[in-house]
Design an enzyme around this catalytic site. Structure first.
Site, mmCIF file in Angstrom:
data_model
loop_
_atom_site.group_PDB
_atom_site.id
_atom_site.type_symbol
_atom_site.label_atom_id
_atom_site.label_comp_id
_atom_site.label_asym_id
_atom_site.label_seq_id
_atom_site.Cartn_x
_atom_site.Cartn_y
_atom_site.Cartn_z
ATOM 1 N N LYS A 13 -5.343 -3.724 -69.466
ATOM 2 C CA LYS A 13 -5.895 -4.440 -69.868
ATOM 3 C C LYS A 13 -5.366 -6.204 -69.638
ATOM 4 C CE LYS A 13 -1.306 -4.825 -71.854
ATOM 5 N NZ LYS A 13 -0.481 -3.568 -71.147
ATOM 6 N N ARG A 88 3.960 -6.766 -78.843
ATOM 7 C CA ARG A 88 4.434 -5.782 -78.238
ATOM 8 C C ARG A 88 5.079 -5.071 -79.819
ATOM 9 N NH1 ARG A 88 6.264 -6.189 -72.083
ATOM 10 N NH2 ARG A 88 4.030 -6.217 -71.652
ATOM 11 N N ARG A 126 0.926 0.294 -57.018
ATOM 12 C CA ARG A 126 0.922 -1.016 -56.563
ATOM 13 C C ARG A 126 2.047 -1.008 -55.736
ATOM 14 N NH1 ARG A 126 -0.477 -2.940 -62.674
ATOM 15 N NH2 ARG A 126 1.770 -2.875 -63.094
ATOM 16 N N ARG A 159 7.537 -3.824 -56.528
ATOM 17 C CA ARG A 159 8.036 -4.084 -58.271
ATOM 18 C C ARG A 159 8.710 -2.722 -58.235
ATOM 19 N NH1 ARG A 159 4.013 -6.949 -60.931
ATOM 20 N NH2 ARG A 159 4.349 -5.893 -61.841
ATOM 21 N N ARG A 170 8.649 2.711 -68.746
ATOM 22 C CA ARG A 170 8.279 1.247 -69.426
ATOM 23 C C ARG A 170 7.032 2.860 -70.694
ATOM 24 N NH1 ARG A 170 5.565 -2.390 -65.161
ATOM 25 N NH2 ARG A 170 4.594 -3.286 -67.429
#
Length: 213
Positions: A13, A88, A126, A159, A170
């Site tokens: 997004k 959120r 990532r 990360r 998450r």
């Protein structure tokens, strides 16, 4: 046009928000970027935010609401804006609706939908360069030399909040606290669903089409 981007962490997004920002010439406001900027600068807000982000939890409302409200009150948001990473929680969404009551609520909530298993694969692959900030992916955007940034030659890292176990935490938090926002904006008649598993350009084309342009 006032747009909210919805979707799980890693759904893409943020990328779509940047593209929409360019097309409609309205600012892309990412709370994630704001938090990371504060973390890098070592501010009190950054230190608090990092504790929650590293644990795969949401940053508490009191650390975000005032900051976002101040940002959308700036002059470059007069024609509209794109909120990425906020709201959120239902509490944040309700506070946003209350704050926007006089000027009218958001126009559309764009929900970029991607299955959990695809999210884990995307995010755990990532890599980022801690020196220059360049982003990579072990499958989709690999470095030319394994583990070495193409741009500056520093070693790239994963990360903490991109590790598979943190991503799963998450996603659990997202489904519990954030996904109800989809129903909230759907009941308001302002939510549109987008298939986020498509190529980036196809996702963008579908969003623009559903926005009516």
């Amino acid at each position: 046009m006032k747009i909210i981007m919805l979707g799980a962490p890693g759904a893409g997004k943020g990328t779509q928000a940047k593209m929409l920002s360019e097309k409609y010439d309205i600012p892309h406001i990412s709370t994630g970027d704001i938090f990371r900027g504060n973390i890098k600068a070592g501010t009190e807000l950054g230190r608090k935010a990092k504790e929650y982000m590293d644990a795969g939890a949401l940053v508490p409302d009191e650390l975000t609401v005032d900051l976002v409200m101040d940002r959308i009150g700036q002059s470059d948001c007069e024609k509209g804006y794109i909120l990425d990473g906020f709201p959120r929680t239902m509490n944040q969404a309700q506070k946003l609706s209350e704050a926007l009551a006089a000027a009218g609520d958001i126009d559309v909530a764009v929900n970029v939908d991607v299955p959990d298993e695809a999210i884990v694969e995307r995010m755990s692959g990532r890599r980022v360069c801690p020196s220059c900030g360049a982003s990579y992916h072990v499958v989709n955007i690999p470095t030319k030399k394994p583990g070495i940034c193409d741009r500056c030659g520093a070693s790239v890292i994963q990360r903490e909040d991109d590790r598979a176990e943190t991503v799963l935490k998450r996603l659990s938090v997202y489904h519990e606290q954030t996904q109800p926002l989809i129903d909230y904006y759907k009941e308001m008649g302002r939510e549109v669903d987008i298939d986020g598993t498509q190529p980036m350009e196809s996702v963008f084309a579908e969003i623009v089409r559903k926005l009516g342009d």
